[in-house]
Write a protein that holds these residues in place. Structure first.
Motif, PDB file in Angstrom:
ATOM      1  N   LEU A   1       0.818  -1.210   0.000  1.00  5.48           N
ATOM      2  CA  LEU A   1       0.000   0.000   0.000  1.00  5.48           C
ATOM      3  C   LEU A   1       0.849   1.255   0.000  1.00  5.48           C
ATOM      4  N   SER A   2       2.005   1.174   0.645  1.00  2.00           N
ATOM      5  CA  SER A   2       2.967   2.272   0.697  1.00  2.00           C
ATOM      6  C   SER A   2       4.304   1.637   1.089  1.00  2.00           C
ATOM      7  N   PRO A   3       5.397   2.406   1.081  1.00  2.00           N
ATOM      8  CA  PRO A   3       6.685   1.788   1.426  1.00  2.00           C
ATOM      9  C   PRO A   3       6.695   1.061   2.767  1.00  2.00           C
ATOM     10  N   ASN A   4       5.893   1.546   3.739  1.00  2.00           N
ATOM     11  CA  ASN A   4       5.914   0.950   5.071  1.00  2.00           C
ATOM     12  C   ASN A   4       4.577   0.379   5.515  1.00  2.00           C
ATOM     13  N   MET A   5       3.700   0.123   4.552  1.00  2.00           N
ATOM     14  CA  MET A   5       2.405  -0.491   4.866  1.00  2.00           C
ATOM     15  C   MET A   5       2.103  -1.584   3.852  1.00  2.00           C
ATOM     16  N   LEU A   6       1.908  -2.779   4.357  1.00  2.00           N
ATOM     17  CA  LEU A   6       1.669  -3.949   3.511  1.00  2.00           C
ATOM     18  C   LEU A   6       0.328  -4.573   3.852  1.00  2.00           C
ATOM     19  N   ARG A   7      -0.439  -4.914   2.823  1.00  7.47           N
ATOM     20  CA  ARG A   7      -1.701  -5.623   3.028  1.00  7.47           C
ATOM     21  C   ARG A   7      -1.545  -7.076   2.604  1.00  7.47           C
TER      22      ARG A   7
ATOM     23  N   ASP B 135      -3.783  -5.256   7.309  1.00  7.11           N
ATOM     24  CA  ASP B 135      -2.691  -4.348   6.970  1.00  7.11           C
ATOM     25  C   ASP B 135      -1.637  -4.356   8.068  1.00  7.11           C
ATOM     26  N   PHE B 136      -0.371  -4.348   7.655  1.00  7.71           N
ATOM     27  CA  PHE B 136       0.762  -4.392   8.581  1.00  7.71           C
ATOM     28  C   PHE B 136       1.644  -3.167   8.380  1.00  7.71           C
ATOM     29  N   ALA B 137       1.960  -2.475   9.481  1.00  4.15           N
ATOM     30  CA  ALA B 137       2.841  -1.306   9.420  1.00  4.15           C
ATOM     31  C   ALA B 137       4.238  -1.706   9.879  1.00  4.15           C
ATOM     32  N   LYS B 138       5.216  -1.088   9.248  1.00  2.00           N
ATOM     33  CA  LYS B 138       6.615  -1.327   9.621  1.00  2.00           C
ATOM     34  C   LYS B 138       7.115  -0.125  10.413  1.00  2.00           C
ATOM     35  N   HIS B 139       7.808  -0.391  11.509  1.00  4.88           N
ATOM     36  CA  HIS B 139       8.406   0.681  12.305  1.00  4.88           C
ATOM     37  C   HIS B 139       9.874   0.825  11.937  1.00  4.88           C
ATOM     38  N   LYS B 140      10.422   2.031  12.128  1.00  4.08           N
ATOM     39  CA  LYS B 140      11.852   2.231  11.889  1.00  4.08           C
ATOM     40  C   LYS B 140      12.678   1.542  12.970  1.00  4.08           C
ATOM     41  N   SER B 141      12.119   1.485  14.188  1.00  3.90           N
ATOM     42  CA  SER B 141      12.774   0.717  15.235  1.00  3.90           C
ATOM     43  C   SER B 141      12.575  -0.756  14.888  1.00  3.90           C
ATOM     44  N   LYS B 142      13.118  -1.654  15.667  1.00  3.25           N
ATOM     45  CA  LYS B 142      13.018  -3.075  15.342  1.00  3.25           C
ATOM     46  C   LYS B 142      11.564  -3.490  15.162  1.00  3.25           C
ATOM     47  N   SER B 143      11.284  -4.125  14.043  1.00  2.00           N
ATOM     48  CA  SER B 143       9.907  -4.537  13.751  1.00  2.00           C
ATOM     49  C   SER B 143       9.448  -5.611  14.725  1.00  2.00           C
ATOM     50  N   GLY B 144       8.149  -5.594  15.012  1.00  4.39           N
ATOM     51  CA  GLY B 144       7.584  -6.597  15.886  1.00  4.39           C
ATOM     52  C   GLY B 144       7.533  -7.954  15.194  1.00  4.39           C
ATOM     53  N   TYR B 145       7.191  -8.972  15.958  1.00  9.03           N
ATOM     54  CA  TYR B 145       7.190 -10.347  15.462  1.00  9.03           C
ATOM     55  C   TYR B 145       6.250 -10.513  14.270  1.00  9.03           C
ATOM     56  N   ALA B 146       5.038  -9.977  14.399  1.00  9.11           N
ATOM     57  CA  ALA B 146       4.038 -10.143  13.336  1.00  9.11           C
ATOM     58  C   ALA B 146       4.417  -9.371  12.079  1.00  9.11           C
ATOM     59  N   ALA B 147       4.892  -8.120  12.248  1.00  6.13           N
ATOM     60  CA  ALA B 147       5.270  -7.307  11.091  1.00  6.13           C
ATOM     61  C   ALA B 147       6.437  -7.942  10.342  1.00  6.13           C
ATOM     62  N   GLU B 148       7.389  -8.471  11.081  1.00 11.26           N
ATOM     63  CA  GLU B 148       8.535  -9.129  10.444  1.00 11.26           C
ATOM     64  C   GLU B 148       8.070 -10.344   9.652  1.00 11.26           C
ATOM     65  N   TRP B 149       7.134 -11.104  10.241  1.00 12.34           N
ATOM     66  CA  TRP B 149       6.589 -12.265   9.530  1.00 12.34           C
ATOM     67  C   TRP B 149       5.866 -11.820   8.262  1.00 12.34           C
ATOM     68  N   ALA B 150       5.053 -10.782   8.380  1.00  9.51           N
ATOM     69  CA  ALA B 150       4.244 -10.323   7.248  1.00  9.51           C
ATOM     70  C   ALA B 150       5.097  -9.812   6.102  1.00  9.51           C
ATOM     71  N   PHE B 151       6.118  -9.011   6.407  1.00  6.02           N
ATOM     72  CA  PHE B 151       6.944  -8.423   5.358  1.00  6.02           C
ATOM     73  C   PHE B 151       7.873  -9.453   4.702  1.00  6.02           C
ATOM     74  N   ASN B 152       7.924 -10.646   5.281  1.00  4.89           N
ATOM     75  CA  ASN B 152       8.688 -11.749   4.667  1.00  4.89           C
ATOM     76  C   ASN B 152       7.773 -12.850   4.140  1.00  4.89           C
ATOM     77  N   ALA B 153       6.461 -12.627   4.222  1.00  4.08           N
ATOM     78  CA  ALA B 153       5.500 -13.659   3.833  1.00  4.08           C
ATOM     79  C   ALA B 153       5.487 -13.880   2.323  1.00  4.08           C
ATOM     80  N   LYS B 154       5.115 -15.088   1.941  1.00  2.00           N
ATOM     81  CA  LYS B 154       4.981 -15.461   0.530  1.00  2.00           C
ATOM     82  C   LYS B 154       3.590 -16.052   0.325  1.00  2.00           C
ATOM     83  N   ILE B 155       3.104 -15.978  -0.883  1.00  2.00           N
ATOM     84  CA  ILE B 155       1.806 -16.572  -1.205  1.00  2.00           C
ATOM     85  C   ILE B 155       1.854 -18.067  -0.871  1.00  2.00           C
TER      86      ILE B 155
END
Length: 251
Positions: free
Chosen positions: A15-21, A75-95
């Motif tokens: 959705l944006s550089p730091n927001m993933l659906r 929707d998952f938001a990414k923080h500039k500080s260390k990403s949380g467990y769920a966000a890290e999982w989401a931004f590395n997720a694959k179909i």
């Protein structure tokens, strides 16, 4: 115990550089209730450090649910500080990746009869605020003050015509910031009784709560103020601190 469902990632939308659906699907969604947008489900992650198989629980807002297609958007938001467990999982997720969820949990209702509305939040609250704006009566008026990491993180919002949106840019490079708080205090206060909705980082939440309850004298029943995360700690630690703080505040 809440119903547990096994979901599979069907689609990834940046959705944006730091927001993933992530769009999930599963036959387990056949009995998932409709009209729960703005409410939340909980992701259940395996805790490799836990001998008793206790899950790591991470709550996330239900952004969309399409019953006909059995599709659930989160929707998952990414923080500039260390990403949380769920966000890290989401931004590395694959179909095709799978995950368990529980819920939905009870949906927090907004007093739509208020004279006007004020929504305040950082990127962790953007999915919930987006949902609430979509369901407000079309003649509603108010403000949405939204903190994002960059100009590129601004997204199109479906909102009532008389709503003003202010974007606050904070790249979080300096850690905790009061920028969202001070930008919120600048708005012109409408006449009448508002409904106030705030969700953000823990320290910021405490400042907002004091401002609205003590300085602005807003009745507790006419607002929702919550911390969704806290700088430097994980969700389990945040949950403990949040509970302690709520107990102390409520006396």
């Amino acid at each position: 115990m809440k119903r547990t469902r096994n979901l599979k990632v069907k689609k990834l939308s940046q959705l944006s550089p730091n927001m993933l659906r992530l769009t999930f699907t599963s036959k387990d969604l056949l009995d998932f209730p409709e009209n729960e947008e703005g409410g939340y489900i909980k992701f259940l992650f395996t805790n490799k450090n836990e001998k008793n198989n206790e899950k790591l629980v991470r709550p996330y807002t239900i952004r969309n649910f399409r019953k006909k297609n059995l599709e659930l958007d989160i929707d998952f938001a990414k923080h500039k500080s260390k990403s949380g467990y769920a966000a890290e999982w989401a931004f590395n997720a694959k179909i095709g990746d799978e995950i368990f969820i529980s819920g939905p949990s009870s949906k927090q209702n907004i007093n739509i009869d208020a004279d006007w509305f004020l929504f305040v939040g950082d990127m962790s609250a953007l999915p919930a605020i987006s949902s609430h704006l979509e369901f407000l009566p079309r003649d509603s008026k108010g403000y949405a003050i939204l903190e994002v990491l960059s100009n590129s993180d601004k997204i199109n919002l479906k909102k009532p015509k008389n709503f003003e949106v202010y974007w606050v840019i904070n790249d979080q490079s300096l850690g905790y910031s009061d920028k969202l708080y001070y930008e919120t205090k600048k708005i012109d206060w409408y006449k009448g009784n508002p409904y106030v909705w705030v969700a953000c980082e823990f320290k910021a939440m405490k400042k907002f709560r004091e401002y609205f309850q003590i300085e602005k004298q807003i009745n507790k029943k006419e607002m929702y103020i919550s911390s969704y995360w806290k700088y430097g700690i994980n969700q389990e630690e945040h949950k403990i601190i949040k509970k302690k703080d709520a107990t102390e505040w409520n006396g």
